[in-house]
Scaffold this motif. Structure first.
Motif, mmCIF file in Angstrom:
data_model
loop_
_atom_site.group_PDB
_atom_site.id
_atom_site.type_symbol
_atom_site.label_atom_id
_atom_site.label_comp_id
_atom_site.label_asym_id
_atom_site.label_seq_id
_atom_site.Cartn_x
_atom_site.Cartn_y
_atom_site.Cartn_z
ATOM 1 N N SER A 191 20.231 -2.177 -13.939
ATOM 2 C CA SER A 191 19.368 -3.349 -14.063
ATOM 3 C C SER A 191 19.271 -3.793 -15.519
ATOM 4 O O SER A 191 19.184 -4.988 -15.809
ATOM 5 N N ALA A 194 22.381 -5.710 -16.132
ATOM 6 C CA ALA A 194 22.295 -6.990 -15.422
ATOM 7 C C ALA A 194 21.478 -8.003 -16.226
ATOM 8 O O ALA A 194 21.852 -9.173 -16.329
ATOM 9 N N LEU A 197 23.598 -9.296 -18.903
ATOM 10 C CA LEU A 197 24.728 -10.114 -18.461
ATOM 11 C C LEU A 197 24.298 -11.476 -17.918
ATOM 12 O O LEU A 197 25.085 -12.414 -17.894
ATOM 13 N N ASN A 198 23.058 -11.531 -17.464
ATOM 14 C CA ASN A 198 22.600 -12.727 -16.757
ATOM 15 C C ASN A 198 22.773 -14.006 -17.589
ATOM 16 O O ASN A 198 23.382 -14.969 -17.130
ATOM 17 N N SER A 236 27.554 -13.539 -10.469
ATOM 18 C CA SER A 236 26.111 -13.825 -10.456
ATOM 19 C C SER A 236 25.426 -13.152 -9.277
ATOM 20 O O SER A 236 24.285 -12.690 -9.391
ATOM 21 N N ILE A 239 24.924 -9.623 -10.185
ATOM 22 C CA ILE A 239 23.849 -9.523 -11.186
ATOM 23 C C ILE A 239 22.484 -9.679 -10.515
ATOM 24 O O ILE A 239 21.553 -8.925 -10.787
#
Ligand code: ADP
Length: 431
Positions: A191, A194, A197-198, A236, A239
């Motif tokens: 998480s 993520a 990366l978002n 996405s 993610i």
């Protein structure tokens, strides 16, 4: 009579001659008179002793016979005694075990150590009170065990009495704990990644959209930009799934009717998977709906994932059964939600890994391996548990157990089939 009076006369005569001998005679008479009383008392005493001994023997036997731990008595390499638990541990009868040598019970690498400690104990030197070894089962597999030996007197000599505790369960729990700690760590890491990366991913997608608008439809680069957008959308999705791992547990908890949840999820699945000829049978306990406390969207995601996996396993034709059933376990009110399919089931080597993050047997474009790990996370957050098994009659079965909040009397959510084994699905019964 003549003889008796003769003896008395001699006695009296002797008494006359010597007064001390009179005392001897009187003493002898008293001893003879009281002897039966002593004999009775000694007999009573030894009777009581024998009873005590018998009770203590029976108690000892019962303790040893019913002990959950194995107990053996050995001297050098000879097993002198074994209780039923020790025999069961190695898969032998007591007689078979007592006929074995100690060195046959442990893998060779442990024998020297056991002998050394045994010799030290007999010499009265300090040795560890507990230590761990492996025991050899008669079928050849190794059992982790803890030994607690002591020296005891035995038939005029001394022997080692050893309590053997099977550590298999403890080892399994430790392994599971380690596994779940690792999973939790992976979840946290995932998480975190993520989150990082978002933003760049949103940036890539936005730029690709802008680029796509600037490239004419007949331009061959249009297709390439289309690929970038498709791949970006896939990334996405992953993610977004990873971000769900970091949700706060009781965020937005409310009363959730399980029958309504099933109906709503089936409505969504139906729209999504119209093409497949998969019938859904819903079976809900006859006498009322099950309500739990939770987040309806998150729970819907669990069921949706189970249904999608079931449909994927089945392929184009088959049957899924959803079962909602309140039950009691040790006075705790629970609700079980089961999803069973008639697909090929889960291969034995896959079964222990299905809830691991990123574990998938599907093609890259079909699975991320996050569905079930996320489902498990959500179920845990609801104070429940989830497991998978292959149904004895075929296919995979996933069971979610959640704490039941209230069991509403009367019919379940309107529109849902509440008869036991209702085989008509909701909204047409096809996924
Ligand atoms: P994904 O669906 O992306 O692969 P999941 O975590 O949902 O990720 O599932 C992990 C794996 O568990 C699947 O790839 C599949 O091998 C196995 N699995 C899940 N559900 C079933 C099922 N109903 N029948 C057979 N295998 C299943």
């Amino acid at each position: 009579m003549i003889a008796l009076s003769g003896v008395l006369a001699i006695g009296v005569e002797l008494a006359r001659v010597d007064c001390a001998s009179l005392g001897v005679w009187v003493g002898l008479g008293m001893v003879l008179a009281t002897a039966p009383i002593f004999v009775i008392q000694i007999a009573r005493y030894s009777g009581r002793l024998a009873g005590k001994l018998e009770r203590s023997r029976a108690l000892y036997q019962s303790l040893v016979e019913h002990s959950e731990d194995g107990i053996i008595l050995y001297r050098e390499d000879r097993i002198l005694f074994a209780n039923p638990a020790a025999a069961a541990l190695v898969g032998l009868s007591v007689d078979q075990l007592q006929a074995r040598a100690l060195s046959e019970l442990v893998p060779p690498e442990y024998i020297e150590g056991i002998r050394e400690r045994h010799a030290k104990r007999l010499r009265g030197e300090p040795t560890p009170s507990h230590y761990e070894v492996e025991i050899l089962h008669s079928d050849g597999h190794h059992i982790p065990a803890e030994l607690a030996p002591t020296v005891v007197p035995y038939r005029g000599g001394r022997a080692s009495q050893t309590v053997i505790r099977d550590l298999s369960n403890r080892r399994e729990l430790e392994a599971r704990l380690l596994h779940s700690t690792r999973i939790a760590a992976i979840g946290e890491l995932a998480s975190g990644v993520a989150h990082q990366l978002n933003n760049p991913m949103i940036g890539i997608l936005n730029m690709a959209e802008v680029l796509s608008e600037q490239v004419a439809d007949e331009d061959p680069r249009k297709k390439l930009v289309g690929h970038i957008i498709a791949a970006g959308n896939d990334a996405s999705t992953i993610i977004r799934n990873l971000l769900k791992f970091s949700r706060t547990p009781s965020e937005g908890f409310e009363m959730v009717s399980l029958s309504r949840l099933v109906r709503e999820v089936l409505t969504i699945s139906e729209k999504r998977m119209l093409h497949h000829d998969v019938a859904v049978a819903v079976r809900i306990a006859e006498d009322g709906d099950a309500w739990i406390r939770g987040n309806e969207n998150m729970l819907a995601q669990v069921l949706l994932n189970l249904l999608q996996n079931a449909q994927h396993a089945i392929g184009d034709h088959g049957q899924v059964t959803i079962n909602v059933e309140p039950f009691y376990e040790d006075d705790e009110r629970l609700a079980a939600l089961r999803v069973r399919d008639d697909g090929p089931g889960i291969p034995a080597e896959v079964l222990p890994r299905v809830f691991d993050p990123f574990f998938t047997t599907k093609d890259r474009d079909q699975g991320t391996g996050l569905g079930l790990s996320l489902a498990r996370q959500i179920v845990f957050q609801h104070g429940g548990r989830i497991w998978a098994r292959n149904h004895p009659e075929g296919g995979a079965e996933f069971t979610v157990v959640l704490p039941l909040y209230v069991r509403e009397a009367g019919p379940a959510e309107a529109g849902l089939e509440t008869r036991a084994f209702a085989t008509s699905g909701i909204g047409g019964g096809r996924l």
